[in-house]
Design a protein around this motif. Structure first.
Motif, PDB file in Angstrom:
ATOM      1  N   SER A 496       0.829  -1.211   0.000  1.00 37.48           N
ATOM      2  CA  SER A 496       0.000   0.000   0.000  1.00 37.48           C
ATOM      3  C   SER A 496       0.866   1.266   0.000  1.00 37.48           C
ATOM      4  N   ASP A 497       0.225   2.385  -0.324  1.00 34.64           N
ATOM      5  CA  ASP A 497       0.940   3.671  -0.285  1.00 34.64           C
ATOM      6  C   ASP A 497       1.544   3.902   1.088  1.00 34.64           C
ATOM      7  N   GLU A 498       0.759   3.535   2.091  1.00 37.97           N
ATOM      8  CA  GLU A 498       1.240   3.753   3.453  1.00 37.97           C
ATOM      9  C   GLU A 498       2.549   2.998   3.718  1.00 37.97           C
ATOM     10  N   ARG A 499       2.598   1.790   3.227  1.00 40.58           N
ATOM     11  CA  ARG A 499       3.812   0.988   3.438  1.00 40.58           C
ATOM     12  C   ARG A 499       4.970   1.505   2.599  1.00 40.58           C
ATOM     13  N   ILE A 500       4.650   2.048   1.441  1.00 44.17           N
ATOM     14  CA  ILE A 500       5.732   2.653   0.644  1.00 44.17           C
ATOM     15  C   ILE A 500       6.249   3.899   1.363  1.00 44.17           C
ATOM     16  N   HIS A 501       5.332   4.660   1.949  1.00 42.39           N
ATOM     17  CA  HIS A 501       5.769   5.826   2.743  1.00 42.39           C
ATOM     18  C   HIS A 501       6.684   5.390   3.883  1.00 42.39           C
ATOM     19  N   GLU A 502       6.324   4.280   4.501  1.00 46.35           N
ATOM     20  CA  GLU A 502       7.172   3.800   5.609  1.00 46.35           C
ATOM     21  C   GLU A 502       8.593   3.477   5.132  1.00 46.35           C
ATOM     22  N   ALA A 503       8.663   2.887   3.949  1.00 46.46           N
ATOM     23  CA  ALA A 503       9.999   2.583   3.404  1.00 46.46           C
ATOM     24  C   ALA A 503      10.775   3.871   3.149  1.00 46.46           C
ATOM     25  N   ILE A 504      10.071   4.849   2.613  1.00 47.67           N
ATOM     26  CA  ILE A 504      10.731   6.136   2.326  1.00 47.67           C
ATOM     27  C   ILE A 504      11.158   6.803   3.637  1.00 47.67           C
ATOM     28  N   ASP A 505      10.315   6.712   4.640  1.00 46.46           N
ATOM     29  CA  ASP A 505      10.688   7.275   5.951  1.00 46.46           C
ATOM     30  C   ASP A 505      11.991   6.651   6.448  1.00 46.46           C
ATOM     31  N   ILE A 506      12.103   5.348   6.275  1.00 50.05           N
ATOM     32  CA  ILE A 506      13.334   4.674   6.714  1.00 50.05           C
ATOM     33  C   ILE A 506      14.534   5.181   5.906  1.00 50.05           C
ATOM     34  N   ILE A 507      14.364   5.257   4.605  1.00 51.05           N
ATOM     35  CA  ILE A 507      15.490   5.718   3.772  1.00 51.05           C
ATOM     36  C   ILE A 507      15.927   7.111   4.231  1.00 51.05           C
ATOM     37  N   LEU A 508      14.938   7.931   4.564  1.00 57.36           N
ATOM     38  CA  LEU A 508      15.286   9.302   4.988  1.00 57.36           C
ATOM     39  C   LEU A 508      16.027   9.335   6.326  1.00 57.36           C
ATOM     40  N   THR A 509      16.018   8.239   7.068  1.00 52.25           N
ATOM     41  CA  THR A 509      16.802   8.217   8.319  1.00 52.25           C
ATOM     42  C   THR A 509      18.248   7.786   8.083  1.00 52.25           C
ATOM     43  N   MET A 510      18.564   7.395   6.860  1.00 54.91           N
ATOM     44  CA  MET A 510      19.846   6.709   6.650  1.00 54.91           C
ATOM     45  C   MET A 510      21.006   7.646   6.287  1.00 54.91           C
ATOM     46  N   GLN A 511      20.735   8.930   6.142  1.00 50.22           N
ATOM     47  CA  GLN A 511      21.808   9.806   5.653  1.00 50.22           C
ATOM     48  C   GLN A 511      22.716  10.293   6.776  1.00 50.22           C
ATOM     49  N   ASN A 512      23.993  10.328   6.482  1.00 47.66           N
ATOM     50  CA  ASN A 512      24.971  10.881   7.423  1.00 47.66           C
ATOM     51  C   ASN A 512      25.143  12.378   7.192  1.00 47.66           C
ATOM     52  N   PRO A 513      25.717  13.061   8.183  1.00 50.51           N
ATOM     53  CA  PRO A 513      25.960  14.497   7.983  1.00 50.51           C
ATOM     54  C   PRO A 513      26.805  14.779   6.736  1.00 50.51           C
ATOM     55  N   SER A 514      27.625  13.830   6.338  1.00 53.45           N
ATOM     56  CA  SER A 514      28.452  13.994   5.128  1.00 53.45           C
ATOM     57  C   SER A 514      27.614  14.046   3.860  1.00 53.45           C
ATOM     58  N   GLY A 515      26.371  13.585   3.948  1.00 57.56           N
ATOM     59  CA  GLY A 515      25.532  13.469   2.755  1.00 57.56           C
ATOM     60  C   GLY A 515      25.483  12.036   2.242  1.00 57.56           C
ATOM     61  N   GLY A 516      26.483  11.240   2.613  1.00 57.35           N
ATOM     62  CA  GLY A 516      26.524   9.859   2.153  1.00 57.35           C
ATOM     63  C   GLY A 516      25.661   8.945   3.011  1.00 57.35           C
ATOM     64  N   CYS A 517      25.428   7.737   2.517  1.00 62.18           N
ATOM     65  CA  CYS A 517      24.666   6.753   3.287  1.00 62.18           C
ATOM     66  C   CYS A 517      25.548   5.543   3.548  1.00 62.18           C
ATOM     67  N   SER A 518      25.292   4.923   4.713  1.00 63.43           N
ATOM     68  CA  SER A 518      26.033   3.726   5.082  1.00 63.43           C
ATOM     69  C   SER A 518      25.171   2.509   4.811  1.00 63.43           C
ATOM     70  N   SER A 519      25.561   1.368   5.411  1.00 68.44           N
ATOM     71  CA  SER A 519      24.822   0.142   5.092  1.00 68.44           C
ATOM     72  C   SER A 519      23.603  -0.076   5.991  1.00 68.44           C
ATOM     73  N   TYR A 520      23.808  -0.310   7.288  1.00 68.67           N
ATOM     74  CA  TYR A 520      22.680  -0.680   8.157  1.00 68.67           C
ATOM     75  C   TYR A 520      22.113   0.458   8.994  1.00 68.67           C
ATOM     76  N   GLU A 521      22.959   1.421   9.281  1.00 68.20           N
ATOM     77  CA  GLU A 521      22.560   2.528  10.181  1.00 68.20           C
ATOM     78  C   GLU A 521      23.384   3.738   9.791  1.00 68.20           C
ATOM     79  N   PRO A 522      22.930   4.918  10.172  1.00 71.61           N
ATOM     80  CA  PRO A 522      23.846   6.045  10.013  1.00 71.61           C
ATOM     81  C   PRO A 522      25.062   5.831  10.922  1.00 71.61           C
ATOM     82  N   THR A 523      26.179   6.423  10.554  1.00 69.65           N
ATOM     83  CA  THR A 523      27.410   6.241  11.330  1.00 69.65           C
ATOM     84  C   THR A 523      27.216   6.714  12.766  1.00 69.65           C
TER      85      THR A 523
END
Ligand SMILES: CC(C)=CCC[C@@H](C)[C@H]1CC[C@@]2(C)C3=C(CC[C@]12C)[C@@]1(C)CC[C@H](O)C(C)(C)[C@@H]1CC3
Length: 743
Positions: A496-523
């Protein structure tokens, strides 16, 4: 022939002891085999286990599938196809073959071998916990290890293409012996000779010393400290374990518990014999404490720093003897045990990976005894890591590649114009979509803050939902595949859209201050933690780093999402993408390349980086850096039109040309050049002609060099890439330039 005496060990394995004066030559060896028509792969909602059928009845009731046959190296009987003249016809043939390997839940599977340090942990854990080892497994594991023994010196390396090391040789020697190999088997004699040449097992890295002490073959004094007390540090402390890269802290956790208990298997005839075999001097004359820091140069990829050496000295000489109070030890062990239980509960005992899994089995055995549910469940879960192939049985790097390969497979088909709406492929794609729907993680971990877990609701992991670890790029590639299919006419909306939003919410938590993304968690910690890297055999493991590959996956997922859902968190997405792109641009090397951390190496990262740049409209036409990146590749194109680099690129950080072009890497570069909008078609046509030339009449490509890497020094196989990426490259070509004959 030498006379053998059979001894039955506690775990049910028949162990052949050669009478000392006996000798055999390699040509006289007749290894036991299993009947390959009796192996079956069972896939239950992505949980993959191999089964060896015992009776003819079972064989009849459970026929071998095409996928079983393929993975076992048996003839599949898949037909020859009309010779393809165009890229799309070639992709079609490849997909005809590859679709036959799809498993009933909708995912693809494959061997995920390469590392040679995983089986030792498992087999030692089995042995010391008195876990019965099915004879078919013992036969198959030995066969695999003998098949992978280095021909030139009889040893084993860190991974299947690596040069022999003490780690690989000592540990896999032990595995073969525990599974019944004879010490006088000429292959064992050779391995032992090499081990002695390298100084014996005292020269192994920390993990080898740890496992050999568990087995009772080394004394615990040889193991540098693994104090569980570290888990009691307050969270603000910069070196607190919760800040480490997830794999390191997941290994450190049970390891510290076992170290603290100094568990050792009681001596038996076999381990007594190993005490004689693994060292260059009599066991009772070895000063184990003096060898804490001994390591062979072959194993010393990341030498311990003076900081770590000093800390180890203080722990051994001051902390352990004088300050480590019983109360503190008890508190530390209790808290590590609690954290282990949370890991077991949050993964249903599947655990993060095959290194911490066997350690958890042992820790539960120590704490709760042989009959505990935890021990039983862990024993079952060990099955999830095992894989059978023509050479024998090996241990996969994870409990499978389910989500990752399925997401990429969908995307590859989507790159082929017309395929997704073709009735021929609809059932296959629908199944794949159903699988991804089923595997999205639906709940956060219980007490996620207490056990330091990153949010996971809405995420996808690399393998299965049960394993349940968010990975930035696995979430991104999966949600991209889902969005692509669900926005194609004729496909159901399962997520559902809601579940896709949840995935996007997770992706938006993954960025480091550098702008890059890591594997499992932000650094979570500083790069300086690398000073405490005690593994010796791996580089850059202590904290999460930024990766162009992971960053790109997040960017492309967010861009596609924004196109389809233009109103949800747009400002956040824009800011994320802008920072991510700045990072990608910043880490390009002056020669135009990007260093890859998860695939080998520059060809892999270049593909991702150029995809990210293309996603924001930065291409050959308008960007000097993209032109530089293209030049980097064009300069390295080989005579036959392909590209090839070896795993040495990962180790050295410099491009190392392969002697033969590689289909997978060639596909990566073609995709990169097409993403970049490289203006000349000829290099791409030449490359695709080469790839098409290597395609077999039934549509498949054969296995070439190893494709993946982790921790800079360990290689890992991604056998499905030889289908996925050529299909994608061929499809992209047809999409961009038309489905024309290439010559
Ligand atoms: C040193 C230890 C603990 C060894 C166990 C092996 C693991 C650490 C490896 C095996 C597979 C592995 C390379 C993997 C990854 C991390 C490290 C893993 C789990 C990730 C998820 C990182 C992000 C990557 O883009 C990608 C998704 C390709 C990989 C997949 C496999």
């Amino acid at each position: 022939m030498a006379r053998t005496e059979a001894t039955k060990l506690s775990n049910g394995i028949i162990h052949n002891e050669k009478v000392p004066n006996g000798s055999v030559t390699v040509s006289e060896i007749h290894d036991e085999k299993t009947d390959y028509t009796r192996w079956r792969l069972l896939d239950e909602r992505g949980r993959q286990t191999w089964h060896y059928l015992q009776t003819d009845e079972e064989v009849e009731q459970w026929p071998q599938s095409t996928a079983d046959k393929y993975h076992l190296g048996l003839p599949t009987g898949l037909p020859n196809l009309p010779p393809p003249r165009t890229p799309l016809a070639s992709a079609h043939n490849a997909l005809t073959f590859f679709s036959a390997l799809q498993l009933p839940p909708g995912n693809w599977a494959c061997e995920y071998g390469g590392p040679l340090f995983l089986l030792p942990g498992l087999v030692i854990a089995w042995y010391v916990t008195q876990t019965p080892i099915p004879p078919a497994y013992a036969i198959q594991i030995k066969n695999y290890l003998f098949a992978r023994q280095n021909a030139e010196d009889g040893g084993w390396g860190l991974h299947i293409e690596g040069e022999s090391s003490v780690f690989g040789t000592a540990m896999n020697y032990v595995v073969c012996r525990l599974l019944g190999a004879d010490a006088e088997d000429p292959r064992m004699v050779r391995a032992r000779a090499l081990l002695h040449e390298l100084g014996g097992a005292v020269n192994g890295p920390h993990w080898a010393k740890f496992w050999l002490s568990v087995l009772g073959v080394c004394e615990w004094e040889i193991v540098n400290p693994v104090p569980p007390e570290l888990w009691l540090l307050p969270d603000w402390v910069p070196i607190a374990p919760w800040r480490w890269w997830i794999h390191m802290r997941a290994v450190f956790l049970p390891m510290s518990f076992i170290w603290s208990r100094r568990f050792s298997h009681p001596l038996d005839p076999l381990t007594r014999s190993l005490r004689d075999e693994l060292f260059t001097q009599p066991h009772n004359s070895i000063n184990f404490a003096a060898h804490r820091n001994s390591i062979s140069p072959r194993d010393n990829y990341h030498p311990k720093t003076w900081v770590l050496n000093t800390i180890n000295w203080l722990l051994v000489n001051i902390w352990n003897p004088y300050l480590r109070s019983a109360r503190l030890v008890q508190k530390a062990e209790a808290w590590t045990w609690k954290l282990m239980q949370m890991e077991d509960a949050n993964t249903d005992f599947a655990n993060l990976a095959p290194v911490n899994g066997p350690m958890h089995l042992l820790a539960c055995y120590i704490e709760e005894g042989p009959d505990a549910y935890s021990v039983k469940r862990h024993r079952e879960r060990m099955e999830d890591f095992l894989w059978v192939k023509d050479e024998g049985m090996l241990m996969n790097g994870t409990n499978g590649v389910q989500n990752w390969d399925t997401s990429f497979a969908i995307q590859a088909v989507m790159a082929c114009p017309g395929f997704a709406t073709d009735e021929r492929w609809r059932p296959m794609l629908t199944k794949a979509l159903e699988f991804l729907e089923d595997q999205q993680i639906r709940e956060d971990c219980v007490d996620q803050e207490v056990c330091y877990r990153h949010p996971r609701k809405g995420a996808w992991g690399f393998s299965t939902r049960e394993q349940g670890y968010t990975v930035s790029d696995c979430t991104s590639e999966a949600v991209k595949a889902v969005m692509q299919l669900q926005s194609t006419p004729g496909y159901p909306t399962l997520v559902s859209d809601e579940r896709i939003h949840e995935a996007i919410d997770i992706i938006l938590t993954m960025q480091n201050p550098s702008g890059g993304c890591s594997s499992y968690e932000p650094t979570r910690g500083s790069e300086y933690l690398e000073y405490l890297n005690a593994a010796e055999v791996f580089g850059r493991i202590m904290v999460e780093y930024d990766y162009p590959e992971c960053t790109t996956a997040c960017v492309t997922a967010l861009m596609l999402f924004k196109k389809l859902y233009p109103t949800y968190r747009t400002a956040d997405i824009d800011a994320f993408v802008e920072r991510a792109l700045a990072y990608i641009r910043r880490v390009q090397r002056p020669d135009g390349s990007w260093y890859g951390s998860w695939g080998i190496c520059f060809t892999y990262a270049g593909m991702f980086a150029l995809e990210a740049l293309a996603a924001v409209g930065e291409t050959y036409e308008n960007s000097e850096r993209v032109r530089r990146a293209c030049k980097f590749f064009i300069d390295r194109q080989m005579e036959d039109g392909g590209w090839g680099e070896t795993y040495r690129s990962c180790e050295t950080g410099e491009w190392c040309n392969h002697e033969r072009s590689q289909v997978v890497q060639t596909a990566w570069v073609c995709i990169a050049l097409m993403e970049a909008g490289f203006p000349e078609q000829e290099p791409i046509r030449k490359a695709l002609r080469m790839a098409m030339g290597r395609q077999r009449a039934n549509g498949e490509w054969l296995q070439e060099g190893i494709e993946g890497v982790f921790n800079k020094s360990c290689m890992i196989s991604y056998p499905n890439y030889k289908f996925i990426f050529p299909i994608k490259a061929l499809g992209m070509y047809a999409e961009r330039y038309g489905d024309i004959e290439l010559d």
